[in-house]
Write an enzyme that holds these catalytic residues in place. Sequence first.
Site, mmCIF file in Angstrom:
data_model
loop_
_atom_site.group_PDB
_atom_site.id
_atom_site.type_symbol
_atom_site.label_atom_id
_atom_site.label_comp_id
_atom_site.label_asym_id
_atom_site.label_seq_id
_atom_site.Cartn_x
_atom_site.Cartn_y
_atom_site.Cartn_z
ATOM 1 N N LYS A 35 9.171 -19.143 5.570
ATOM 2 C CA LYS A 35 9.148 -17.701 6.282
ATOM 3 C C LYS A 35 9.679 -17.954 7.703
ATOM 4 O O LYS A 35 10.572 -17.435 8.286
ATOM 5 C CB LYS A 35 7.821 -17.194 6.444
ATOM 6 C CG LYS A 35 7.755 -16.062 5.282
ATOM 7 C CD LYS A 35 6.144 -15.336 5.681
ATOM 8 C CE LYS A 35 5.982 -14.345 4.715
ATOM 9 N NZ LYS A 35 4.854 -13.572 5.173
ATOM 10 N N THR A 86 -5.721 -9.108 4.050
ATOM 11 C CA THR A 86 -7.096 -9.096 3.518
ATOM 12 C C THR A 86 -7.102 -8.472 2.036
ATOM 13 O O THR A 86 -7.590 -7.424 1.794
ATOM 14 C CB THR A 86 -7.940 -7.977 4.350
ATOM 15 O OG1 THR A 86 -7.139 -6.761 4.553
ATOM 16 C CG2 THR A 86 -8.031 -8.576 5.703
ATOM 17 N N CYS A 262 -2.047 -0.897 0.442
ATOM 18 C CA CYS A 262 -2.904 -0.582 1.190
ATOM 19 C C CYS A 262 -4.034 0.386 0.399
ATOM 20 O O CYS A 262 -5.290 -0.108 0.478
ATOM 21 C CB CYS A 262 -2.394 0.260 2.376
ATOM 22 S SG CYS A 262 -1.357 -0.829 3.277
HETATM 23 C C1 UGA Z 1 -0.423 3.564 4.393
HETATM 24 C C2 UGA Z 1 -0.899 4.759 5.382
HETATM 25 O O1 UGA Z 1 -0.085 5.866 5.165
HETATM 26 C C3 UGA Z 1 -0.578 4.144 6.752
HETATM 27 O O2 UGA Z 1 -1.015 5.003 7.793
HETATM 28 C C4 UGA Z 1 -1.582 2.752 7.119
HETATM 29 O O3 UGA Z 1 -0.940 1.903 8.206
HETATM 30 C C5 UGA Z 1 -0.890 1.802 5.610
HETATM 31 O O4 UGA Z 1 -1.143 2.403 4.476
HETATM 32 C C6 UGA Z 1 -1.987 0.588 5.849
HETATM 33 O O5 UGA Z 1 -3.192 0.598 5.804
HETATM 34 O O6 UGA Z 1 -1.309 -0.467 6.298
HETATM 35 P P1 UGA Z 1 1.812 2.881 3.162
HETATM 36 O O7 UGA Z 1 0.758 2.051 2.202
HETATM 37 O O8 UGA Z 1 2.837 2.094 3.631
HETATM 38 O O9 UGA Z 1 0.831 3.311 4.336
HETATM 39 O O10 UGA Z 1 2.288 3.854 2.271
HETATM 40 P P2 UGA Z 1 2.304 5.643 1.985
HETATM 41 O O11 UGA Z 1 3.430 6.058 2.749
HETATM 42 O O12 UGA Z 1 0.915 5.938 2.739
HETATM 43 O O13 UGA Z 1 2.035 5.993 0.697
HETATM 44 C C7 UGA Z 1 1.045 5.140 -0.242
HETATM 45 C C8 UGA Z 1 1.447 5.761 -1.851
HETATM 46 O O14 UGA Z 1 0.984 7.116 -1.726
HETATM 47 C C9 UGA Z 1 2.545 5.629 -2.258
HETATM 48 O O15 UGA Z 1 2.664 5.053 -3.596
HETATM 49 C C10 UGA Z 1 3.265 6.817 -2.088
HETATM 50 O O16 UGA Z 1 4.224 7.163 -3.061
HETATM 51 C C11 UGA Z 1 2.133 7.692 -2.267
HETATM 52 N N1 UGA Z 1 2.327 9.219 -1.811
HETATM 53 C C12 UGA Z 1 2.310 9.251 -0.568
HETATM 54 C C13 UGA Z 1 2.244 10.020 -2.784
HETATM 55 O O17 UGA Z 1 1.989 9.803 -4.316
HETATM 56 N N2 UGA Z 1 2.169 11.298 -2.318
HETATM 57 C C14 UGA Z 1 2.256 11.703 -1.019
HETATM 58 O O18 UGA Z 1 2.518 12.974 -0.593
HETATM 59 C C15 UGA Z 1 2.216 10.723 -0.228
#
Ligand code: UGA
Length: 433
Positions: A35, A86, A262
């Site tokens: 990396k 983590t 996450c």
């Molecule tokens: C999430 C949080 O949104 C961030 O604020 C946080 O920093 C991050 O986790 C983390 O803890 O590091 P992320 O995992 O990148 O971010 O993705 P999201 O955009 O939150 O989506 C998560 C899941 O929910 C995906 O599978 C997405 O498709 C789904 N989702 C999201 C839905 O099914 N419907 C929605 O309306 C929104």
Amino acid sequence: MKIAIIGTGYVGLPTGIGLAELGNEVVCVDKIEEKINALNSGKATIYEDGMEELFQKHLAKKSLRFTLDMKNAVSGADVVMLAVGTPPHPVTKEADLRYIYAAAEELAPYLDGYTVVATKSTVPVGTGDEVEAIIRKVNPAADYDVVSLPEFLREGFAIHDFFHPDRIVIGANVKKARDVLLKLYEPFQGKTEFLLVNRKSSETIKYASNAFLAMKIHYINEMADFCEKAGADIREVARGMGLDSRIGGKFLNPGPGYGGSCFPKDTNAMAQMGRKYGAELNLIETTIAKNDERKARMGQRVLDMLRDHPDGRIAVLGLAFKGGTDDCRDSPAMEILNEILKTSRNVCVYDPKAADNARKMLGSRVSYAETAYAAAEGAEVVVILTEWEEFRHLDLDRLKSAMSRAAIVDLRNMLDAEEVRSRGFEYSCIGMR
Ligand code: UGA
């Protein structure tokens, strides 16, 4: 300021690039030689929208460096950020803190001058105390404070979110440490809310936020199931709900269930913490169980579409856990695909960015296509599993002429139902009859 970032993943790398753009000298350290070599030679190891240009700029200016050498990174740093993984423990589902503790041990000998050690990784409540104790044990003379600095970046939008945070949470029990971080994030003063809280509150804010968002998605998915049975339209229902500012319109998109590195991990860790402290977290426990169940159910929905042609070819569009990222970890798409593969062996997949990562997990169990239309060649059913913008603009006539039967299962509600049906497709989506 000189900033050292430990871990160059989806949190560490975009954070490092963002901090370099704010005018800091950033050194990122990682254990994986491959990396570090790739990053030093100008190859970004993850895909993030808008990252490439800033990455190249700061690499060229040497305001962003990458090293395997902890001493080199940490010596003289004003702030050391822990951004290592983590992951969930395979059995207990608790957050596995071995990488955090190892990083604390390894960085401790090189702290010189007053240093803030800030935890960016999502860690259980009380981890800051442990990190503090580990550093003290290894280097009793060190002058440092440990702060919780939770990260709220979304994958795929990490660069955008870095520069437009909803809030900056600083969990410091000591004013001196808080002041260092207030100075680091000074460019955001007046542009966003700063929340200065104690370390344990800060650690809790991160989990409570992710768990709430996961619950919100679970809620809209349940409403979608209800709409399908009752004859309502989830798009109209979600819009009607979201216009209430107390509810808010974001995260009300129904789909195949939430995933990624996450939400599944953090909801499980929060539930585990609830059990540990004897605090009932029933909403979170239910969300986890129902979200898992949903993904299996969605796989079955796809297989049902094949009806009397169980050997029919299935074209899967989208493998990443959401649009805008190449990350397939805990992707609902991959779990649904695994469900499909229990019955079908005739699957061709396409993802605009995540194919390489998916290939490492799927191997030769599926075939791979370079475009959505190539994947659809001879398919009985096209399944949309990730919300990539390009799927919204599919040329439906071209798709239909490639397929052997015109059927679409759209688990992200990307397409216009009336339009798709008017082109002669059988169409199944979420939350509408
Ligand atoms: C999430 C949080 O949104 C961030 O604020 C946080 O920093 C991050 O986790 C983390 O803890 O590091 P992320 O995992 O990148 O971010 O993705 P999201 O955009 O939150 O989506 C998560 C899941 O929910 C995906 O599978 C997405 O498709 C789904 N989702 C999201 C839905 O099914 N419907 C929605 O309306 C929104």
